[in-house]
Scaffold this motif. Sequence first.
Motif, PDB file in Angstrom:
ATOM      1  N   ALA A  25      22.617 -17.292 -35.886  1.00  0.00           N
ATOM      2  CA  ALA A  25      22.130 -16.642 -34.667  1.00  0.00           C
ATOM      3  C   ALA A  25      22.696 -17.311 -33.421  1.00  0.00           C
ATOM      4  N   GLY A  26      22.772 -18.656 -33.452  1.00  0.00           N
ATOM      5  CA  GLY A  26      23.311 -19.373 -32.297  1.00  0.00           C
ATOM      6  C   GLY A  26      24.772 -19.050 -32.049  1.00  0.00           C
ATOM      7  N   ARG A  27      25.525 -18.844 -33.108  1.00  0.00           N
ATOM      8  CA  ARG A  27      26.945 -18.529 -32.939  1.00  0.00           C
ATOM      9  C   ARG A  27      27.135 -17.206 -32.217  1.00  0.00           C
ATOM     10  N   PHE A  28      26.241 -16.255 -32.484  1.00  0.00           N
ATOM     11  CA  PHE A  28      26.357 -14.940 -31.849  1.00  0.00           C
ATOM     12  C   PHE A  28      25.410 -14.790 -30.660  1.00  0.00           C
ATOM     13  N   ARG A  29      24.768 -15.890 -30.265  1.00  0.00           N
ATOM     14  CA  ARG A  29      23.958 -15.975 -29.046  1.00  0.00           C
ATOM     15  C   ARG A  29      22.836 -14.935 -29.015  1.00  0.00           C
ATOM     16  N   PHE A  30      22.058 -14.883 -30.115  1.00  0.00           N
ATOM     17  CA  PHE A  30      20.849 -14.071 -30.073  1.00  0.00           C
ATOM     18  C   PHE A  30      19.724 -14.846 -30.762  1.00  0.00           C
ATOM     19  N   SER A  31      18.496 -14.385 -30.568  1.00  0.00           N
ATOM     20  CA  SER A  31      17.331 -15.097 -31.074  1.00  0.00           C
ATOM     21  C   SER A  31      17.312 -15.082 -32.604  1.00  0.00           C
ATOM     22  N   PRO A  32      16.954 -16.227 -33.222  1.00  0.00           N
ATOM     23  CA  PRO A  32      16.856 -16.247 -34.689  1.00  0.00           C
ATOM     24  C   PRO A  32      15.571 -15.637 -35.228  1.00  0.00           C
ATOM     25  N   SER A 130       8.240 -15.412 -24.192  1.00  0.00           N
ATOM     26  CA  SER A 130       8.701 -16.432 -23.246  1.00  0.00           C
ATOM     27  C   SER A 130       9.938 -17.154 -23.772  1.00  0.00           C
ATOM     28  N   GLY A 131       9.935 -17.479 -25.083  1.00  0.00           N
ATOM     29  CA  GLY A 131      11.050 -18.203 -25.653  1.00  0.00           C
ATOM     30  C   GLY A 131      12.345 -17.419 -25.622  1.00  0.00           C
ATOM     31  N   VAL A 132      12.286 -16.157 -26.047  1.00  0.00           N
ATOM     32  CA  VAL A 132      13.490 -15.319 -26.060  1.00  0.00           C
ATOM     33  C   VAL A 132      13.987 -15.081 -24.638  1.00  0.00           C
ATOM     34  N   ILE A 133      13.076 -14.815 -23.714  1.00  0.00           N
ATOM     35  CA  ILE A 133      13.467 -14.511 -22.332  1.00  0.00           C
ATOM     36  C   ILE A 133      14.072 -15.738 -21.658  1.00  0.00           C
ATOM     37  N   ALA A 134      13.512 -16.917 -21.915  1.00  0.00           N
ATOM     38  CA  ALA A 134      14.100 -18.136 -21.347  1.00  0.00           C
ATOM     39  C   ALA A 134      15.537 -18.313 -21.828  1.00  0.00           C
ATOM     40  N   LYS A 135      15.775 -18.028 -23.113  1.00  0.00           N
ATOM     41  CA  LYS A 135      17.138 -18.142 -23.646  1.00  0.00           C
ATOM     42  C   LYS A 135      18.060 -17.098 -23.009  1.00  0.00           C
ATOM     43  N   ILE A 136      17.543 -15.884 -22.820  1.00  0.00           N
ATOM     44  CA  ILE A 136      18.344 -14.815 -22.210  1.00  0.00           C
ATOM     45  C   ILE A 136      18.758 -15.205 -20.791  1.00  0.00           C
ATOM     46  N   LEU A 137      17.811 -15.715 -20.015  1.00  0.00           N
ATOM     47  CA  LEU A 137      18.111 -16.110 -18.635  1.00  0.00           C
ATOM     48  C   LEU A 137      19.176 -17.199 -18.597  1.00  0.00           C
ATOM     49  N   LEU A 362      10.945  -6.749 -34.525  1.00  0.00           N
ATOM     50  CA  LEU A 362      12.360  -6.761 -34.912  1.00  0.00           C
ATOM     51  C   LEU A 362      13.199  -5.887 -33.985  1.00  0.00           C
ATOM     52  N   ILE A 363      12.672  -4.721 -33.652  1.00  0.00           N
ATOM     53  CA  ILE A 363      13.410  -3.800 -32.774  1.00  0.00           C
ATOM     54  C   ILE A 363      13.591  -4.398 -31.385  1.00  0.00           C
ATOM     55  N   LEU A 364      12.500  -4.912 -30.800  1.00  0.00           N
ATOM     56  CA  LEU A 364      12.561  -5.349 -29.401  1.00  0.00           C
ATOM     57  C   LEU A 364      13.179  -6.740 -29.236  1.00  0.00           C
ATOM     58  N   VAL A 365      13.110  -7.578 -30.260  1.00  0.00           N
ATOM     59  CA  VAL A 365      13.751  -8.880 -30.120  1.00  0.00           C
ATOM     60  C   VAL A 365      15.272  -8.721 -30.204  1.00  0.00           C
ATOM     61  N   LEU A 366      15.727  -7.646 -30.858  1.00  0.00           N
ATOM     62  CA  LEU A 366      17.156  -7.334 -30.866  1.00  0.00           C
ATOM     63  C   LEU A 366      17.563  -6.540 -29.630  1.00  0.00           C
ATOM     64  N   LEU A 367      16.672  -5.653 -29.165  1.00  0.00           N
ATOM     65  CA  LEU A 367      16.978  -4.826 -28.001  1.00  0.00           C
ATOM     66  C   LEU A 367      16.883  -5.604 -26.698  1.00  0.00           C
ATOM     67  N   GLY A 368      16.003  -6.625 -26.646  1.00  0.00           N
ATOM     68  CA  GLY A 368      15.759  -7.361 -25.410  1.00  0.00           C
ATOM     69  C   GLY A 368      17.004  -7.914 -24.738  1.00  0.00           C
ATOM     70  N   PRO A 369      17.870  -8.635 -25.458  1.00  0.00           N
ATOM     71  CA  PRO A 369      19.090  -9.121 -24.803  1.00  0.00           C
ATOM     72  C   PRO A 369      19.992  -8.012 -24.279  1.00  0.00           C
ATOM     73  N   LEU A 370      19.975  -6.854 -24.945  1.00  0.00           N
ATOM     74  CA  LEU A 370      20.809  -5.734 -24.495  1.00  0.00           C
ATOM     75  C   LEU A 370      20.263  -5.124 -23.208  1.00  0.00           C
ATOM     76  N   THR A 371      18.940  -4.946 -23.131  1.00  0.00           N
ATOM     77  CA  THR A 371      18.365  -4.390 -21.909  1.00  0.00           C
ATOM     78  C   THR A 371      18.510  -5.366 -20.742  1.00  0.00           C
ATOM     79  N   ALA A 372      18.400  -6.664 -21.040  1.00  0.00           N
ATOM     80  CA  ALA A 372      18.575  -7.655 -19.975  1.00  0.00           C
ATOM     81  C   ALA A 372      19.983  -7.590 -19.399  1.00  0.00           C
ATOM     82  N   ARG A 373      20.954  -7.338 -20.237  1.00  0.00           N
ATOM     83  CA  ARG A 373      22.347  -7.340 -19.795  1.00  0.00           C
ATOM     84  C   ARG A 373      22.751  -6.013 -19.138  1.00  0.00           C
ATOM     85  N   TRP A 374      22.230  -4.895 -19.664  1.00  0.00           N
ATOM     86  CA  TRP A 374      22.795  -3.594 -19.280  1.00  0.00           C
ATOM     87  C   TRP A 374      21.882  -2.692 -18.463  1.00  0.00           C
ATOM     88  N   THR A 375      20.599  -3.041 -18.283  1.00  0.00           N
ATOM     89  CA  THR A 375      19.710  -2.172 -17.499  1.00  0.00           C
ATOM     90  C   THR A 375      20.195  -2.024 -16.069  1.00  0.00           C
TER      91      THR A 375
END
Length: 415
Positions: A25-32, A130-137, A362-375
């Motif tokens: 997960a770290g190699r592809f920069r998304f939450s494990p 909070s954990g996923v969002i902190a990593k996204i930021l 599962l859906i939103l932890v995968l979708l979250g980084p995409l919405t953060a980047r592209w919204t």
Amino acid sequence: MHSSAVFLIEFGCLILGLGLLGRFAGRFRFSPIPLYLLAGLAFGEGGLLPLGASEDFVAVGAEIGVVLLLLMLGLEYTATDLVSHLRTHYPAGLLDAVLNALPGAVLALLLGWGPVAAVVLAGVTWVSSSGVIAKILGDLGRLGNRETPAILSILVLEDLSMAVYLPIVTALLAGVGLAAGGITLAIAVGVVTLVLVLAVRFGRHVSRFVSSDDPEKLLLVVLGVTLVVAGLAQQLQVSAAVGAFLVGIALSGEVAEGATSLLAPLRDLFAAVFFVFFGLHTDPASIPPVLLPALALAAVTTVTKITTGYWAARRAGIGPRGRWRAGGTLVARGEFSIVIAGLAVTSGIEPALGPLATAYVLILVLLGPLTARWTEPLATHLTGRPRRAAGSGATPPVPPGAHEALGDQDTVGRA
């Protein structure tokens, strides 16, 4: 083979597998987190290779994981910060609760699960990760953006709200009566208020008592106090997680910083075990029947979270592009949603709630980084607002009162 040897081999393979999944997960920069949940599904009932000897230890490790997650969350805040956020940003917190808890409650009622399950599913859909969002930021280089304090304010208010919400859920799942539930809630609110007051006025003394120059002693004292308080809180049906959160709030300064660095590896280990444990109690075959409701709920609450972030950033005086970024960043759900759903799963109130929560997270932890980047780019394109050309020179001067300041500079290109 001796049972202890089986346990060591089985649990060792599990931890090794989680480490490899985390590295992937770290190699592809998304939450494990989704990978840990999938691992639990693979090793649980109905999975590829059910666990045997180590399942009881995993259950205990999962409880410790929840305690450490909430302790570390509390260590990030001081009581003064929480009180300040509560006074300043409570309207955004109220809007967040209404817009994002309501869809979960409504869906549970429409599915005929009853009011208790509705309260639980409301919490699952309400709280961002909070954990996923902190990593996204951090990954997107937005920690210094003007909209980031608005995002953090929402997260802080959600975390503080959990100190009241979790005791309510615990009481409802325990089947206590109205009077007993009211007493439990009153105890929870009283304890939270008392801890905040003590932390504001006497936090230095508490930290001085716990403080130690020896990392080993500091680790043992903080961890021991946390587990004792969490256990006492559970006995009072206030929730062990709330007790751990309050211990974290009570510690501040160098003690909080030292405890954070010492406990972070333990938190990561047992949090991974917790997510696996939740997956263990979910039959993979039970997910397809609830996949459509989970997708619909994810779609609705994606929109409501974006609306929440947009409104909170607008209220803070952030320009349009920063508002869209704030909304997209808040979409991810994760650890708290699983904690809440886990309480319901262990109580057995509704068999389908666990699979639905698993699919939803599962859906939103995968979708979250995409919405953060592209919204924000998508909203900019649809609304026809011109974007600053990539690689342009200095930012043009901003007139007084204008909102298109630091937070509205394009940061997506730095990701």
